[in-house]
Scaffold this motif. Sequence first.
Motif, mmCIF file in Angstrom:
data_model
loop_
_atom_site.group_PDB
_atom_site.id
_atom_site.type_symbol
_atom_site.label_atom_id
_atom_site.label_comp_id
_atom_site.label_asym_id
_atom_site.label_seq_id
_atom_site.Cartn_x
_atom_site.Cartn_y
_atom_site.Cartn_z
ATOM 1 N N ALA A 1 2.031 -0.797 -48.240
ATOM 2 C CA ALA A 1 3.264 -1.568 -48.434
ATOM 3 C C ALA A 1 3.064 -3.022 -48.017
ATOM 4 C CB ALA A 1 4.396 -0.944 -47.632
ATOM 5 N N GLU A 2 3.960 -3.872 -48.518
ATOM 6 C CA GLU A 2 3.897 -5.297 -48.193
ATOM 7 C C GLU A 2 4.322 -5.525 -46.749
ATOM 8 O OE1 GLU A 2 5.661 -9.545 -49.914
ATOM 9 O OE2 GLU A 2 6.305 -7.637 -50.783
ATOM 10 N N VAL A 3 3.602 -6.399 -46.077
ATOM 11 C CA VAL A 3 3.961 -6.800 -44.715
ATOM 12 C C VAL A 3 4.836 -8.047 -44.815
ATOM 13 C CG1 VAL A 3 3.089 -7.647 -42.500
ATOM 14 C CG2 VAL A 3 1.861 -5.831 -43.716
ATOM 15 N N LYS A 4 6.108 -7.893 -44.430
ATOM 16 C CA LYS A 4 7.045 -9.016 -44.511
ATOM 17 C C LYS A 4 8.134 -8.823 -43.465
ATOM 18 C CE LYS A 4 9.882 -6.992 -48.227
ATOM 19 N NZ LYS A 4 10.384 -7.178 -49.608
ATOM 20 N N PRO A 5 8.928 -9.857 -43.181
ATOM 21 C CA PRO A 5 9.954 -9.741 -42.144
ATOM 22 C C PRO A 5 10.842 -8.513 -42.332
ATOM 23 C CG PRO A 5 9.723 -12.023 -42.791
ATOM 24 C CD PRO A 5 8.864 -11.224 -43.741
ATOM 25 N N MET B 1 17.231 7.952 -57.743
ATOM 26 C CA MET B 1 17.288 8.476 -56.385
ATOM 27 C C MET B 1 17.323 7.311 -55.394
ATOM 28 S SD MET B 1 14.519 10.864 -54.359
ATOM 29 C CE MET B 1 14.719 12.223 -55.508
ATOM 30 N N PHE B 2 18.239 7.368 -54.413
ATOM 31 C CA PHE B 2 18.328 6.322 -53.400
ATOM 32 C C PHE B 2 17.222 6.499 -52.365
ATOM 33 C CE2 PHE B 2 19.776 5.037 -49.168
ATOM 34 C CZ PHE B 2 19.995 3.687 -49.383
ATOM 35 N N ARG B 3 16.532 5.420 -52.037
ATOM 36 C CA ARG B 3 15.498 5.461 -51.006
ATOM 37 C C ARG B 3 15.760 4.346 -50.002
ATOM 38 N NH1 ARG B 3 9.368 5.842 -52.875
ATOM 39 N NH2 ARG B 3 10.193 7.882 -53.448
ATOM 40 N N ARG B 4 15.843 4.719 -48.737
ATOM 41 C CA ARG B 4 16.111 3.740 -47.691
ATOM 42 C C ARG B 4 14.967 2.733 -47.604
ATOM 43 N NH1 ARG B 4 19.543 4.198 -43.450
ATOM 44 N NH2 ARG B 4 19.722 6.450 -43.789
ATOM 45 N N SER B 5 15.299 1.464 -47.476
ATOM 46 C CA SER B 5 14.281 0.430 -47.351
ATOM 47 C C SER B 5 13.513 0.580 -46.045
ATOM 48 C CB SER B 5 14.928 -0.963 -47.407
ATOM 49 O OG SER B 5 13.970 -1.963 -47.117
ATOM 50 N N ILE B 6 12.236 0.282 -46.077
ATOM 51 C CA ILE B 6 11.445 0.324 -44.840
ATOM 52 C C ILE B 6 11.628 -0.955 -44.019
ATOM 53 C CG2 ILE B 6 9.720 1.840 -45.877
ATOM 54 C CD1 ILE B 6 7.848 -0.591 -46.070
ATOM 55 N N TYR B 7 12.362 -1.919 -44.546
ATOM 56 C CA TYR B 7 12.534 -3.197 -43.853
ATOM 57 C C TYR B 7 13.905 -3.260 -43.185
ATOM 58 C CZ TYR B 7 8.562 -4.101 -46.843
ATOM 59 O OH TYR B 7 7.345 -4.004 -47.479
ATOM 60 N N LYS B 8 13.934 -3.721 -41.933
ATOM 61 C CA LYS B 8 15.164 -3.792 -41.154
ATOM 62 C C LYS B 8 15.789 -5.182 -41.238
ATOM 63 C CE LYS B 8 13.697 0.217 -39.427
ATOM 64 N NZ LYS B 8 12.570 0.956 -40.045
ATOM 65 N N THR B 9 17.102 -5.218 -41.013
ATOM 66 C CA THR B 9 17.805 -6.495 -40.950
ATOM 67 C C THR B 9 17.589 -7.119 -39.573
ATOM 68 O OG1 THR B 9 19.838 -5.555 -40.038
ATOM 69 C CG2 THR B 9 19.588 -5.531 -42.448
#
Length: 280
Positions: A204-208, A1-9
Motif C-alpha cells: 500500500a501507499e505510504v501517506k499521511p 462492497m464497503f471497505r474501511r480506509s487504512i488511513y486515519k484522520t
Amino acid sequence: MFRRSIYKTPAQLRAMIEPGFITAASLDAAGAAIRAGATTADVDAAASATVVARGAESNFKLVRGYHHTTCISVNEQVVHGIPGSRVLEPGDIVSVDSGAQFRGWNGDSARTFIVPDPERTEMIARREELSRATERSMWAGIAAMASVSHIGEIGAAIQEHLEANPPSAGGDWGILREYVGHGIGRKMHEAPSVFNYRTPDPGAEVKPGLVLAIEPMVTAGSEQTLIEEDDWTISTVDGSDGSHWEHSVALHADGIWVLTAPDGGAAGLAPWGITPTPPA
C-alpha cells in the motif's frame, strides 16, 4: 462492497496517542518486574496492573482464547509465549509484547530484555547483540516509513539493516517469514501487513494517516519455527534464541510519531537524522 480506509484522520491519530503511551507504560512495568526468580506470570501481572490503573483494557484479552495482558517469550521462544509459572533464570532473553485499548483505540508494542548474569558474560553478549540488532532493524523500518512511497520499502529497509550488520560470530540473522507487522487503529490487528523482508509486491501507499505496527522478529539461527503444544508459542526449530521489538507508528502531514515510545521516537530516530512531531 464497503471497505474501511487504512488511513486515519488527524483527529483519529490524536486519539491513538494515549493508548500508545499506556502501552509503553505497561512495558516499563514489565521490564521492572523482570529478574531472576520472577515468573512470567509476575511480569504479566505488572503490565496488567499498569494498563488497568491508566483506565484502559488489555487488547490481548480481546483475542478469542487468550487471557493475558502480554505475550512473554523466553530464549528459543520468539513470539506468542503465554505467561505462567515459568521462572526466569539468569541470562534469559525475554521478549514481552503488550497492548492497550483506550476509548476504542489501540496500542501495540514489544521489547526484549536480558536477565543479568555476571557468570556467563559471553552468552549475555550474544543475546544483547541479537536484541540490539533486532531493535535497530525496527528503527531502520520506522525511519524508512518517514520517507518511502510504499510499505514494501519498509520491509526492505529492515532486511537490509540486518544484512549489513550480521552477527559478530559469523552467519546471518534469521527473519521470521510467517509472522509480520500490521496496521493498527480501532482494532489491534488491521490491514495492511508489514513484512520484515523484501517482497515483490510494493504494498500500500505510504501517506499521511497511515498507522503501522512495525515489528521485526529475529533469530540468532534459522528462521524456521514451530508452534508449541499450547497452540500459541512460536519457537525456533533449531533452538536458537529469538528477539522481538515493536512500535506502533503514525505518519501525518507534519511528519512521523512513534505512538508507543515515551519520547515519540526521538532517541531511536536520531541516528537517521529524523525528529518526530506529534500529530496536530
